[in-house]
Design a protein around this motif. Structure first.
Motif: not given
Length: 487
Positions: A34-38, A49-54, A68-73
């Motif tokens: 149930d967390g970010p889809a890295w 290093v992996y990224c996901a959006t929120l 709006i969309e945030l990109t996480l790493s």
């Protein structure tokens, strides 16, 4: 204001951040159901290093108004029990890439405890970006001198500031009102929840200290361990802080000129601080009359001086470039100018700066205050004012910043250089008072950004111990700074 766009990415501090990777992530980040889809990050892939959006609300006061969309790493060992969220500064600086720099600088006992996450804040980079049309382009070189020598020069700069504000207002009208530190802090709370962490462990540099303490004030019960480095004053708005910066930058420039004098055999700029200052000012005047290569004038020299004040690692290159120019070889000076020109106008930095705090809207107020400041800070007062001048014409009304501080806040570790020009020490001392359980460690240095980036065992060991145990140093703890650079 003169800002570090980030502790990890600005040309002003690039020399301090050329970090070698000490160890590489062994496994990808854990993929919680149930967390970010890295997955892969935008741009050139980085190993480990992996990224996901929120998706986050455009307007936190009206969640139904769209997202709006945030990109996480993320980087780390994947199964670490804690997550350290990092913001490198700005405001409005991209964070992707910082996670790798930070995690690779942690000793094994800390990196086993923490994954490290960064993100591009709202309006920035790989997150939903602010569009400002032609205002995002490169400025012309040479620029007119920062201190106007005529009404025409002043009008040219005012017109440019007005154009930036107008284009951001037109192109970014939907997003612009919501680019505030409070909204970014509320984004942090959603990031914490998405990462499945009970509390937010946070490392913030420069503006990141304002972001982190705003979050902590809003969500004290969700605040974990926070390391705040190069601390923003919690009381001053950007207008007041700008003029305090001028004096701090001028003081730091005096240290640079004195250092160059100590190495007169290498640079030939003068044998004492006053002599180097006079040589520097003569060079400014010469470049104002006849720009080197047709593009390096006095304003460009001032830009280079301001950039070099963030870290003394830049001093040998700057002194060498000016010395070579005075000897008839301007190649190094022009290369530095070209690098600065690539950055263009930092419209996202302006968006946060102009929208977070109220600014005077009468240009006469700015002119009078700047002229007074220039008497004590002649190399920086006008430069700093023109950086912020679009705020005179900003179409979006300023908000009310969160008043920092709460008796409910957990203990935090503050780290600050005694002669930091971008965030003067007095502001860090006021932050310590606003966070009564915190501790302030003062480093005998002028470099902006200490923890992990100065290779200072005293500072780093205190930070590592706090991240591992929550234990803070005794009140009044100080650390020696690093050695002065060699030519």
């Amino acid at each position: 204001m003169i800002h570090t766009r980030s502790v990890g990415g600005a040309a002003a501090v690039a020399g301090a951040l050329a970090l070698a990777l000490t160890h590489a992530p062994a496994v990808p980040a854990a993929q919680a159901a149930d967390g970010p889809a890295w997955g892969d990050c935008p741009g050139e892939p980085q190993r480990g290093v992996y990224c996901a959006t929120l998706d986050v609300p455009l307007d936190h006061t009206d969640p139904g108004a769209g997202t709006i969309e945030l990109t996480l790493s993320i980087t780390g060992r994947g199964d670490a029990p804690r997550t350290l969220v990092v913001n490198p500064g700005g405001p409005g600086a991209p964070g992707i890439g910082t996670e790798r720099q930070v995690w690779s600088s942690l000793p094994p006992e800390v990196s086993e405890e923490y994954n490290v996450v960064s993100f591009d804040p709202r309006g920035v980079g790989a997150s939903t970006p602010l569009e400002c049309g032609d205002a995002d382009g490169e400025p012309r070189r040479p620029a007119p001198p920062y201190e106007p020598g005529s009404e025409a020069e002043e009008t040219e700069r005012l017109d440019a500031a007005r154009q930036v504000a107008a284009e951001c207002g037109a192109e970014g009208a939907e997003l612009l009102p919501h680019l505030t530190t409070e909204n970014a802090a509320r984004d942090l709370e959603l990031i914490r929840a998405e990462l499945g962490q009970d509390r937010l462990d946070f490392l913030g540099y420069s503006y990141g200290t304002r972001l982190g303490t705003t979050y902590a004030t809003l969500f004290p019960e969700r605040t974990g361990r926070m390391v705040l480095d190069s601390v923003r004053d919690p009381e001053d708005g950007s207008w007041e802080a700008q003029f305090k910066q001028n004096d701090a930058f001028q003081h730091r420039a005096g240290q640079f000129f004195a250092w160059a004098a100590e190495h007169d055999d290498s640079y030939g700029l003068g044998t004492d601080e006053q002599a180097v200052t006079e040589t520097w000012d003569a060079t400014r005047e010469e470049l104002a009359r006849e720009p080197a290569g047709g593009r390096a004038g006095s304003a460009e020299l001032d830009d280079m001086l301001a950039s070099a004040m963030y870290t003394d690692a830049s001093w040998p290159n700057l002194a060498g470039a000016v010395a070579a120019h005075r000897d008839g070889e301007s190649g190094r000076l022009l290369a530095a100018v070209d690098q600065l020109a690539e950055q263009g106008v930092d419209t996202t930095l302006l968006a946060y700066t102009c929208t977070d705090d109220a600014w005077p809207t009468a240009w006469d107020t700015w002119r009078e205050a700047t002229a007074a400041s220039a008497e004590g800070a002649p190399h920086f007062a006008w430069l700093n004012t023109w950086y912020s001048a679009p705020c005179v014409f900003w179409e979006e009304p300023a908000g009310e910043p969160v008043e920092i501080g709460s008796e409910e806040l957990p203990p935090m570790l503050l780290v600050h250089a005694a002669d930091d020009p971008a965030t003067p020490l007095a502001g860090a001392e006021r932050m310590r008072e606003a966070l009564p359980e915190s501790r302030l460690v003062v480093v005998d240095s002028g470099n902006h950004g200490q923890f992990l980036f100065e290779v200072n065992d005293c500072v780093d060991d205190l930070g590592f111990r706090y991240l591992l145990t929550g234990e803070l140093p005794e009140s009044g703890t100080t650390c020696e700074g690093g050695p002065a650079p060699t030519p």
